[in-house]
Design an enzyme around this catalytic site. Structure first.
Site, PDB file in Angstrom:
ATOM      1  N   CYS A   3      29.484 -66.043  36.706  1.00  0.00           N
ATOM      2  CA  CYS A   3      28.988 -65.265  37.848  1.00  0.00           C
ATOM      3  C   CYS A   3      29.654 -65.711  39.148  1.00  0.00           C
ATOM      4  O   CYS A   3      29.965 -64.878  40.009  1.00  0.00           O
ATOM      5  CB  CYS A   3      27.477 -65.419  37.984  1.00  0.00           C
ATOM      6  SG  CYS A   3      26.568 -64.795  36.563  1.00  0.00           S
ATOM      7  N   ARG A  23      25.828 -57.888  32.919  1.00  0.00           N
ATOM      8  CA  ARG A  23      26.831 -57.631  33.973  1.00  0.00           C
ATOM      9  C   ARG A  23      27.081 -56.124  34.033  1.00  0.00           C
ATOM     10  O   ARG A  23      27.933 -55.598  33.313  1.00  0.00           O
ATOM     11  CB  ARG A  23      28.135 -58.373  33.658  1.00  0.00           C
ATOM     12  CG  ARG A  23      27.934 -59.868  33.524  1.00  0.00           C
ATOM     13  CD  ARG A  23      29.223 -60.607  33.203  1.00  0.00           C
ATOM     14  NE  ARG A  23      28.904 -61.961  32.785  1.00  0.00           N
ATOM     15  CZ  ARG A  23      28.577 -62.954  33.605  1.00  0.00           C
ATOM     16  NH1 ARG A  23      28.593 -62.751  34.912  1.00  0.00           N
ATOM     17  NH2 ARG A  23      28.282 -64.143  33.150  1.00  0.00           N
TER      18      ARG A  23
HETATM   19  C1  BEZ Z   1      27.720 -67.496  33.609  1.00  0.00           C
HETATM   20  O1  BEZ Z   1      28.507 -68.388  33.373  1.00  0.00           O
HETATM   21  O2  BEZ Z   1      27.782 -66.799  34.618  1.00  0.00           O
HETATM   22  C2  BEZ Z   1      26.643 -67.223  32.619  1.00  0.00           C
HETATM   23  C3  BEZ Z   1      26.896 -67.424  31.290  1.00  0.00           C
HETATM   24  C4  BEZ Z   1      25.888 -67.187  30.348  1.00  0.00           C
HETATM   25  C5  BEZ Z   1      24.650 -66.744  30.776  1.00  0.00           C
HETATM   26  C6  BEZ Z   1      24.413 -66.503  32.129  1.00  0.00           C
HETATM   27  C7  BEZ Z   1      25.411 -66.751  33.044  1.00  0.00           C
END
Ligand code: BEZ
Length: 217
Positions: free
Chosen positions: A53, A130
């Site tokens: 993110c 996402r």
């Molecule tokens: C992330 O790295 O943004 C992420 C990965 C897995 C679940 C939620 C966020």
């Protein structure tokens, strides 16, 4: 394996974007009054202070001027509190110099996530997937992307489709595979025999056949 089925209707391409009120990092918004006469690129991320993110949000921030040039406002969202958003924005600014200078919705009650089908319980019951919604100035949803939690989006593709939608509208054309700005565009196929015969006789186009013809803009 048993799958959770949710009973809510997900927004679809061509629908008017559902209206909502929300608290954001730039103050409260009523979506129907947000970004009047502009495109909106509304996107969710699973959680603040997570690695993928952070790369994605930084990507939106670093290329904000390109969204501005396409008359588009950015609007982020996650199921986090406003305090978490503020702390994350400040942390990323301090660590990397990148500032998320666009509103991010604090959807702590999951109202907006549910309204937009961003909460997909078989992927996560607590974090938004996402998603990216491309919403035109009449507030119609024109394109939707959904990505899982563990795969980041592609900023070139997000900008490419935004521009493609605008070019398609402006010139009443369609865009072929892998189209990018400057490439030839597809002229709409003929709908009558007269139009077909005119197309066959038209030597100004790059033609595979009468139904697949391209031109430069
Ligand atoms: C992330 O790295 O943004 C992420 C990965 C897995 C679940 C939620 C966020």
């Amino acid at each position: 394996m048993e799958q959770e089925v949710i009973n809510t209707m997900m927004p679809r391409i061509g629908d008017i974007a559902p209206d909502f009120k929300a608290v954001t990092t730039k103050g409260p918004i009523q979506f129907s009054n947000f970004a009047k006469d502009k495109w909106v690129v509304m996107f969710s991320h699973p959680a603040d202070f997570t690695p993928v993110c952070t790369t994605e949000m930084s990507g939106f921030a670093e290329r904000k001027s390109e969204f501005d040039a396409l008359n588009a406002e950015l609007l982020g969202l996650s199921i986090d509190s406003i305090h978490s958003h503020l702390a994350w924005v400040n942390n990323v600014k301090e660590k990397t110099g990148v500032y998320f200078d666009f509103p991010i919705i604090a959807d702590i009650d999951m109202k907006v996530s549910k309204l937009y089908g961003m909460l997909q319980p078989n992927e996560s019951e607590t974090a938004a997937v996402r998603a990216v919604f491309f919403i035109d100035p009449s507030k119609k949803i024109r394109l939707i992307m959904y990505y899982p939690l563990n795969v980041g989006r592609n900023m070139n593709e997000i900008l490419r489709v935004l521009e493609a939608l605008q070019v398609a509208d402006k010139y009443k054309v369609a865009l072929p595979l892998n189209w990018v700005k400057g490439d030839k565009v597809i002229v709409p196929p003929p709908k009558t025999l007269d139009e077909m015969n005119a197309r066959i006789a038209d030597n100004s186009l790059e033609k595979v056949d009468f139904y697949l013809a391209k031109k430069s803009l």
